[in-house]
Design an enzyme around this catalytic site. Structure first.
Site, PDB file in Angstrom:
ATOM      1  N   HIS A  86       0.910  -1.189   0.176  1.00  0.00           N
ATOM      2  CA  HIS A  86       0.021  -0.143  -0.027  1.00  0.00           C
ATOM      3  C   HIS A  86       0.917   1.254  -0.003  1.00  0.00           C
ATOM      4  CE1 HIS A  86      -3.400   2.827   0.821  1.00  0.00           C
ATOM      5  NE2 HIS A  86      -2.910   3.031   2.009  1.00  0.00           N
ATOM      6  N   GLU A 100     -10.442   2.035   3.488  1.00  0.00           N
ATOM      7  CA  GLU A 100      -9.448   1.586   3.628  1.00  0.00           C
ATOM      8  C   GLU A 100      -9.468   0.257   4.448  1.00  0.00           C
ATOM      9  OE1 GLU A 100      -6.558   4.120   5.368  1.00  0.00           O
ATOM     10  OE2 GLU A 100      -6.112   4.811   3.311  1.00  0.00           O
ATOM     11  N   GLU A 159      -8.551  -2.758   6.599  1.00  0.00           N
ATOM     12  CA  GLU A 159      -7.451  -2.769   7.923  1.00  0.00           C
ATOM     13  C   GLU A 159      -8.066  -3.726   9.110  1.00  0.00           C
ATOM     14  OE1 GLU A 159      -6.100   0.909   9.318  1.00  0.00           O
ATOM     15  OE2 GLU A 159      -6.369   2.054   7.660  1.00  0.00           O
ATOM     16  N   GLN A 187      -7.144  14.826   1.807  1.00  0.00           N
ATOM     17  CA  GLN A 187      -5.962  14.385   2.194  1.00  0.00           C
ATOM     18  C   GLN A 187      -4.859  14.865   1.450  1.00  0.00           C
ATOM     19  OE1 GLN A 187      -5.852  10.087   2.094  1.00  0.00           O
ATOM     20  NE2 GLN A 187      -3.850  10.011   3.150  1.00  0.00           N
ATOM     21  N   LYS A 223      -9.436  11.921   7.330  1.00  0.00           N
ATOM     22  CA  LYS A 223      -9.715  10.548   8.085  1.00  0.00           C
ATOM     23  C   LYS A 223     -10.611  10.986   9.355  1.00  0.00           C
ATOM     24  CE  LYS A 223      -6.301   8.560   5.857  1.00  0.00           C
ATOM     25  NZ  LYS A 223      -5.843   7.220   5.187  1.00  0.00           N
ATOM     26  N   THR A 281      -3.994   0.350   5.659  1.00  0.00           N
ATOM     27  CA  THR A 281      -4.477  -0.339   4.535  1.00  0.00           C
ATOM     28  C   THR A 281      -3.656  -1.750   4.223  1.00  0.00           C
ATOM     29  OG1 THR A 281      -5.204   1.740   3.632  1.00  0.00           O
ATOM     30  CG2 THR A 281      -5.619   0.041   2.215  1.00  0.00           C
TER      31      THR A 281
HETATM   32 CA    CA Z   1      -5.911   4.170   7.457  1.00  0.00          CA
END
Ligand code: CA
Length: 441
Positions: A149, A214, A216, A255, A268, A375
């Protein structure tokens, strides 16, 4: 440190709760993940363990003496509306509680016969209750631990130099917001923010046009450490309670404009979703694997991030699948399409290295803190953990069965993540799912 296999992992165990014995059930008696559900009568949060399509009331079972004396401190800590009192206790108590729960929910034990006799009072159907956030999260730190990533994203920003020079030495992270961690099933509201579209001279303010997910895994911290006293890599295992699925939504346009020089902020902090069930590290013991091998020529981790146990068993073989359904797909009865299949083994840093690094400066970790892995993208096109990577920043749109296209996520899209462990004659265990529909701002 080192995960121990014990009687609770025996693949031959069956439960007196029949639905737990279905081969593809996420919650067999070998799993026993913890969550918090709303009492159907009062709505108050209660700690439960998932078993088949039911939830087992831990505190009520403990109060009736069904979990055994060794489990009593942890069973008593489950008389709460979050898992935090249980997280404080640490590994010996967690192990005693798991052993007691396993015997009470198993077929063929005296404890199981007694619990089955009181099943009406101890079990509720999952379908009849609302899940709640399992943990009162104090702090949320999100890492960046998949080198695939980091390289893919870095290449879009800096084609000549995709990976920063610190990457192979430091588990990179930023401090996120705990306040906006939401539970699977709740909506994700598209954030409004400041960004600079394309080659515009001036920024504008409005709904994000580049909303992303993302993929995760979230890790819940147990006892933690006093301020000023680091956690060593060998102690890290005793400080981590369990894992759940984490979708760290990201607004790529916000971002891209805000991240220099201090990193992600409003791109985020508008929402991150977690799945309701926390799968304990102990339940995952049969699925531990070596820390991912570092390619030849990569530096060895510095001593404070290195141990034999971490190298041999610091990894987890957890599969994570991502699927997507647009509003039109759902209206037309078209099932979600699979857009990614990745695995925790694609992480460059283990969760133990992340924790040891986090506390290495003396920063105090507290029970209920949440750590995100970052991610989890793998080396192949099928294993990309964000739509930014899947569509190459929107340049190669994803085609949906309705003829719609996606460069980034649109309002009405539903994103679903599922995770599980299986293989090698072990009983499959699942994490359930983390899903959310995107709403307009
Ligand atoms: Ca993240």
């Amino acid at each position: 440190m080192m995960p121990q296999l014990n009687e609770t992992h025996d693949p031959a165990l069956a439960s007196w709760v029949d639905s737990a014995n279905e081969p593809h059930c996420d919650y067999p008696v070998q799993n026993l993940p913890f969550g918090v559900y709303g009492d159907p009568k009062t709505g108050r949060g209660k700690v439960g363990v998932a078993i088949g399509d039911r939830i087992f009331d831990v505190a009520a079972a403990n109060a009736r003496g069904l979990l055994g004396g060794a489990a009593d401190p942890a069973g008593t800590a489950c008389d709460a509306d979050t898992l935090n009192p249980l997280l404080v206790l640490g590994g010996h108590h967690w192990t005693a509680l798991r052993a007691g729960l396993s015997r009470a929910l198993r077929s063929g034990t005296e404890e199981g016969r007694l619990a089955e006799a009181e099943a009406d009072d101890l079990l509720v159907p999952m379908a009849d209750v609302e899940m709640q956030l399992p943990v009162r999260i104090g702090d949320f730190t999100d890492f960046y631990s998949s080198i695939h990533h980091a390289t893919n994203v870095g290449r879009m920003l800096r084609p000549d130099n995709p990976l920063m020079p610190n990457y192979k030495y430091i588990p990179v992270a930023y401090h996120g917001r705990a306040s906006s961690v939401a539970l699977s099933g709740q909506a994700c509201r598209r954030p409004v923010g400041q960004f600079r579209p394309g080659d515009a001279a001036e920024p504008s303010f409005g709904p994000s046009r580049a909303l992303d997910f993302e993929t995760e895994i979230g890790v819940y911290v147990g006892p933690g450490n006093p301020l000023g006293q680091p956690i060593s890599i060998d102690e890290a295992e005793d400080h981590l309670f369990g894992l759940s699925i984490l979708n760290d939504w990201s607004a790529r346009d916000i971002q891209g404009w805000e991240y220099q020089p201090l990193g992600p902020f409003l791109a985020k902090s508008f929402a991150s979703h977690v799945s309701p069930w926390v799968v304990t590290l102990e339940a995952l013991a049969p699925f531990r694997c070596p820390a991912p091998a570092r390619p030849d020529g990569d530096p060895s981790p510095l001593p404070y991030l290195s141990s034999d146990a971490n190298e041999k068993e610091g990894g987890f073989d957890v599969q994570i699948a991502v699927s997507l359904a647009s509003a039109r797909m759902r209206a037309d009865g078209i099932p979600p399409i699979d857009i990614s299949l990745t695995n925790m083994q694609n992480l460059y840093w283990t969760i133990f290295q992340m924790l040891a690094h986090h506390a290495s400066n003396g920063c105090n970790m507290r029970p209920g803190d949440l750590i995100g892995t970052g991610t989890i993208s793998g080396p192949t096109e099928q294993a990309l953990g964000s739509i930014l990577e899947i569509t190459k920043r929107g340049s190669q749109p994803l085609s949906l069965p309705t003829g719609e296209e996606r460069r980034f996520l649109e309002d009405g899209d539903e994103l679903i993540m599922q995770a599980w462990c299986e293989g090698d004659g072990r009983r499959r265990i699942g994490f359930g799912e983390c899903r959310a529909v995107i709403e307009g701002p």
